[in-house]
Motif scaffolding. Sequence first.
Motif, PDB file in Angstrom:
ATOM      1  N   GLN A 190       4.927  20.308  -0.495  1.00  0.00           N
ATOM      2  CA  GLN A 190       5.483  19.030  -0.029  1.00  0.00           C
ATOM      3  C   GLN A 190       7.007  19.103  -0.062  1.00  0.00           C
ATOM      4  OE1 GLN A 190       6.357  15.429  -2.268  1.00  0.00           O
ATOM      5  NE2 GLN A 190       4.572  14.471  -1.301  1.00  0.00           N
ATOM      6  N   ILE A 191       7.642  18.711   1.047  1.00  0.00           N
ATOM      7  CA  ILE A 191       9.111  18.675   1.090  1.00  0.00           C
ATOM      8  C   ILE A 191       9.529  17.224   1.267  1.00  0.00           C
ATOM      9  CG2 ILE A 191      11.191  19.456   2.287  1.00  0.00           C
ATOM     10  CD1 ILE A 191       9.666  21.906   3.238  1.00  0.00           C
ATOM     11  N   SER A 192      10.311  16.728   0.320  1.00  0.00           N
ATOM     12  CA  SER A 192      10.701  15.312   0.383  1.00  0.00           C
ATOM     13  C   SER A 192      12.138  15.133  -0.063  1.00  0.00           C
ATOM     14  CB  SER A 192       9.774  14.506  -0.540  1.00  0.00           C
ATOM     15  OG  SER A 192      10.284  13.205  -0.728  1.00  0.00           O
ATOM     16  N   ASP A 193      12.793  14.128   0.514  1.00  0.00           N
ATOM     17  CA  ASP A 193      14.154  13.803   0.083  1.00  0.00           C
ATOM     18  C   ASP A 193      14.143  12.791  -1.055  1.00  0.00           C
ATOM     19  OD1 ASP A 193      16.987  13.691   0.136  1.00  0.00           O
ATOM     20  OD2 ASP A 193      16.854  11.793   1.230  1.00  0.00           O
ATOM     21  N   SER A 194      12.982  12.193  -1.302  1.00  0.00           N
ATOM     22  CA  SER A 194      12.950  11.029  -2.185  1.00  0.00           C
ATOM     23  C   SER A 194      12.443  11.351  -3.591  1.00  0.00           C
ATOM     24  CB  SER A 194      12.063   9.945  -1.543  1.00  0.00           C
ATOM     25  OG  SER A 194      11.809   8.921  -2.464  1.00  0.00           O
ATOM     26  N   TYR A 195      13.284  11.070  -4.568  1.00  0.00           N
ATOM     27  CA  TYR A 195      12.862  11.210  -5.969  1.00  0.00           C
ATOM     28  C   TYR A 195      11.689  10.280  -6.251  1.00  0.00           C
ATOM     29  CZ  TYR A 195      12.937  10.663 -11.026  1.00  0.00           C
ATOM     30  OH  TYR A 195      12.567  10.588 -12.339  1.00  0.00           O
ATOM     31  N   LEU A 196      11.769   9.047  -5.750  1.00  0.00           N
ATOM     32  CA  LEU A 196      10.697   8.067  -6.005  1.00  0.00           C
ATOM     33  C   LEU A 196       9.395   8.532  -5.343  1.00  0.00           C
ATOM     34  CD1 LEU A 196      12.590   4.688  -5.388  1.00  0.00           C
ATOM     35  CD2 LEU A 196      12.270   5.893  -7.539  1.00  0.00           C
ATOM     36  N   GLY A 197       9.520   9.076  -4.117  1.00  0.00           N
ATOM     37  CA  GLY A 197       8.348   9.559  -3.392  1.00  0.00           C
ATOM     38  C   GLY A 197       7.672  10.703  -4.147  1.00  0.00           C
ATOM     39  N   ALA A 218       5.900   9.397  -7.194  1.00  0.00           N
ATOM     40  CA  ALA A 218       4.637   8.775  -6.770  1.00  0.00           C
ATOM     41  C   ALA A 218       3.604   9.859  -6.480  1.00  0.00           C
ATOM     42  CB  ALA A 218       4.864   7.920  -5.521  1.00  0.00           C
ATOM     43  N   THR A 219       4.024  10.908  -5.787  1.00  0.00           N
ATOM     44  CA  THR A 219       3.101  12.000  -5.458  1.00  0.00           C
ATOM     45  C   THR A 219       2.521  12.605  -6.732  1.00  0.00           C
ATOM     46  OG1 THR A 219       4.377  12.524  -3.478  1.00  0.00           O
ATOM     47  CG2 THR A 219       2.877  14.221  -4.269  1.00  0.00           C
ATOM     48  N   ALA A 220       3.391  12.919  -7.694  1.00  0.00           N
ATOM     49  CA  ALA A 220       2.928  13.546  -8.934  1.00  0.00           C
ATOM     50  C   ALA A 220       1.917  12.632  -9.641  1.00  0.00           C
ATOM     51  CB  ALA A 220       4.119  13.856  -9.835  1.00  0.00           C
ATOM     52  N   ALA A 221       2.223  11.323  -9.682  1.00  0.00           N
ATOM     53  CA  ALA A 221       1.320  10.380 -10.363  1.00  0.00           C
ATOM     54  C   ALA A 221       0.004  10.258  -9.594  1.00  0.00           C
ATOM     55  CB  ALA A 221       1.999   9.019 -10.480  1.00  0.00           C
ATOM     56  N   ASN A 222       0.069  10.242  -8.267  1.00  0.00           N
ATOM     57  CA  ASN A 222      -1.156  10.107  -7.471  1.00  0.00           C
ATOM     58  C   ASN A 222      -2.029  11.361  -7.577  1.00  0.00           C
ATOM     59  OD1 ASN A 222      -0.840   7.460  -6.578  1.00  0.00           O
ATOM     60  ND2 ASN A 222       0.573   8.098  -4.958  1.00  0.00           N
ATOM     61  N   LEU A 223      -1.403  12.527  -7.644  1.00  0.00           N
ATOM     62  CA  LEU A 223      -2.178  13.764  -7.805  1.00  0.00           C
ATOM     63  C   LEU A 223      -2.928  13.725  -9.135  1.00  0.00           C
ATOM     64  CD1 LEU A 223       0.437  16.410  -6.569  1.00  0.00           C
ATOM     65  CD2 LEU A 223      -1.681  15.766  -5.415  1.00  0.00           C
ATOM     66  N   GLU A 224      -2.216  13.332 -10.176  1.00  0.00           N
ATOM     67  CA  GLU A 224      -2.823  13.318 -11.509  1.00  0.00           C
ATOM     68  C   GLU A 224      -3.955  12.286 -11.573  1.00  0.00           C
ATOM     69  OE1 GLU A 224      -0.050  12.810 -14.683  1.00  0.00           O
ATOM     70  OE2 GLU A 224      -1.684  12.697 -16.156  1.00  0.00           O
ATOM     71  N   TRP A 234       4.583   8.372  -0.100  1.00  0.00           N
ATOM     72  CA  TRP A 234       4.205   8.183  -1.511  1.00  0.00           C
ATOM     73  C   TRP A 234       3.155   9.203  -1.936  1.00  0.00           C
ATOM     74  CZ3 TRP A 234       7.750   5.110  -3.425  1.00  0.00           C
ATOM     75  CH2 TRP A 234       8.317   4.156  -2.574  1.00  0.00           C
ATOM     76  N   GLY A 235       2.976  10.243  -1.125  1.00  0.00           N
ATOM     77  CA  GLY A 235       2.060  11.325  -1.510  1.00  0.00           C
ATOM     78  C   GLY A 235       0.643  11.144  -1.005  1.00  0.00           C
ATOM     79  N   ALA A 236       0.403  10.212  -0.076  1.00  0.00           N
ATOM     80  CA  ALA A 236      -0.967  10.002   0.420  1.00  0.00           C
ATOM     81  C   ALA A 236      -1.495  11.256   1.113  1.00  0.00           C
ATOM     82  CB  ALA A 236      -0.997   8.815   1.387  1.00  0.00           C
ATOM     83  N   LEU A 237      -0.679  11.849   1.999  1.00  0.00           N
ATOM     84  CA  LEU A 237      -1.127  13.034   2.738  1.00  0.00           C
ATOM     85  C   LEU A 237      -1.323  14.207   1.778  1.00  0.00           C
ATOM     86  CD1 LEU A 237       1.281  12.778   5.815  1.00  0.00           C
ATOM     87  CD2 LEU A 237      -1.173  12.269   5.773  1.00  0.00           C
ATOM     88  N   ARG A 285       0.824  -1.202   0.000  1.00  0.00           N
ATOM     89  CA  ARG A 285       0.000   0.000   0.000  1.00  0.00           C
ATOM     90  C   ARG A 285       0.862   1.258   0.000  1.00  0.00           C
ATOM     91  NH1 ARG A 285      -4.449  -0.328   4.627  1.00  0.00           N
ATOM     92  NH2 ARG A 285      -2.617   0.500   5.659  1.00  0.00           N
ATOM     93  N   ALA A 286       0.288   2.330  -0.513  1.00  0.00           N
ATOM     94  CA  ALA A 286       1.030   3.593  -0.611  1.00  0.00           C
ATOM     95  C   ALA A 286       0.733   4.503   0.586  1.00  0.00           C
ATOM     96  CB  ALA A 286       0.676   4.289  -1.922  1.00  0.00           C
ATOM     97  N   TRP A 287       0.134   3.954   1.652  1.00  0.00           N
ATOM     98  CA  TRP A 287      -0.112   4.740   2.874  1.00  0.00           C
ATOM     99  C   TRP A 287      -0.119   3.765   4.038  1.00  0.00           C
ATOM    100  CZ3 TRP A 287      -3.886   2.970  -0.328  1.00  0.00           C
ATOM    101  CH2 TRP A 287      -4.897   2.214   0.265  1.00  0.00           C
ATOM    102  N   ASP A 288      -0.151   4.301   5.256  1.00  0.00           N
ATOM    103  CA  ASP A 288      -0.223   3.419   6.422  1.00  0.00           C
ATOM    104  C   ASP A 288      -1.085   4.054   7.509  1.00  0.00           C
ATOM    105  OD1 ASP A 288       1.353   5.352   7.559  1.00  0.00           O
ATOM    106  OD2 ASP A 288       3.196   4.175   7.519  1.00  0.00           O
ATOM    107  N   ALA A 289      -1.132   3.387   8.663  1.00  0.00           N
ATOM    108  CA  ALA A 289      -2.009   3.837   9.750  1.00  0.00           C
ATOM    109  C   ALA A 289      -1.603   5.218  10.260  1.00  0.00           C
ATOM    110  CB  ALA A 289      -1.969   2.822  10.889  1.00  0.00           C
ATOM    111  N   ALA A 290      -0.313   5.585  10.124  1.00  0.00           N
ATOM    112  CA  ALA A 290       0.125   6.909  10.585  1.00  0.00           C
ATOM    113  C   ALA A 290      -0.491   7.999   9.693  1.00  0.00           C
ATOM    114  CB  ALA A 290       1.649   6.990  10.556  1.00  0.00           C
TER     115      ALA A 290
END
Length: 393
Positions: A77-84, A87-93, A62-65, A25-30
């Motif tokens: 959004q501030i992230s260190d991860s290129y992959l993250g 994922a965020t850009a794809a999830n927004l779209e 992965w951009g859930a929030l 999953r791309a999100w968790d309980a947190a």
Amino acid sequence: MNSFTTSWGAYRLTRFPEDPREQLRAWDAADEYLLRRLAGETEEPAVPVALSGTVVVLGDRWGALTTALAGHTPVVQISDSYLGQRATAANLERNGVPAGAVRLLTTTEPPPERIDVLLVRVPKSLALLEDQLHRLAPALHPDSVVLAAGMVTEIHTSTLQLFERLVGPTRTSLAVRKARLVFSTPDPGQARPANPWPLRYALPDGIGAVSGRTVTNFAGVFCADRLDIGTRFLLQHLPPTAAAGGRTRVVDLGCGNGVLGTAVALADPRADLLFVDESHQAVASAEATFRANAPAGARAEFLAGDALAAVPADSVDLVLNNPPFHSHRATTDAAAWRMFTGARRALRPGGELWVVGNRHLGYHVKLRRLFGNCETVAANPKFVILRAVTSRG
Ligand SMILES: C[S@@+](CC[C@H](N)C(=O)[O-])C[C@H]1O[C@@H](n2cnc3c(N)ncnc32)[C@H](O)[C@@H]1O
């Protein structure tokens, strides 16, 4: 693809790159707990948080929030991860959130000057959290809301001490489905210690051209305070690269602080280097390490990216790789496999991939399957160095 259902809406989310064999999953309980708290649906206190002014989301995996909130308020959004961030850009779209609703910043870029709501998905690296809180705290004011979320395994006393020391008075929530919230009240009068990042250390002797050199480590980088023993082993066995005639094109794949590529540049100043990592902090570290040590005229490019996806086919002579390993075995295997398949494509006929890894990871099986060959260059009780060569067509 899974559906993430929250009081903010329902979203279809995936990680990046998508792996149909793995339905992680791309999100968790947190993430869920934080969104419920923002909507005022939790016990303590059951009042929604006003999302106004500059809302910053730090460390969203992965951009859930970001995806859930950006339909309601603009988000930085501030992230260190290129992959993250991919994922965020794809999830927004995918979820029809206008791209203009989100500003994607990396951890190495200047943060907003004023932050009214700071939402933190506690990163795995305490060092990265420390560095980011140092960078973001000056933008907070007494009315800023600072709310963090993480799994109980990710929130330690040291995590709370960081918030306490760098932001202000801090308390935690009860654990719900193994997730916990952290509430911090900004205290602008608080005297903060100096940011210890980046960290520099001198390399030991006996590791070839980089012996005694100083490496620079931005926060969150792999082995930021000492040389990894696998990396050390590979440094002791690096292949000579000086090509007859032209320059040798070398990729330091998953470069971390760039020690492998810098060693190549020192041994062969004519080598043409590419440092790649999915962590922006790592790419910045590699660049700093290279600039401080490489001989005049040495050439290098620095790229935040996914393995060798951005590198043209048949363009590279040598790939050096100490693949990532995580506690989650499937993730480790997928990352190593992507690096090896990327190397197979990027290498010229006769080009070589050199990999160092723990013996038990069995990388030789993957390399033999992909390249049709795999030789053990060196081995010790813990590590192996493997070499796979692309066929000459
Ligand atoms: C075991 S560390 C090795 C770092 C450095 N080469 C060394 O030996 O010290 C693996 C590195 O791979 C990076 N990484 C993980 N997944 C990646 C990907 N998909 N593309 C590029 N780099 C990745 C990690 O950020 C990490 O810096």
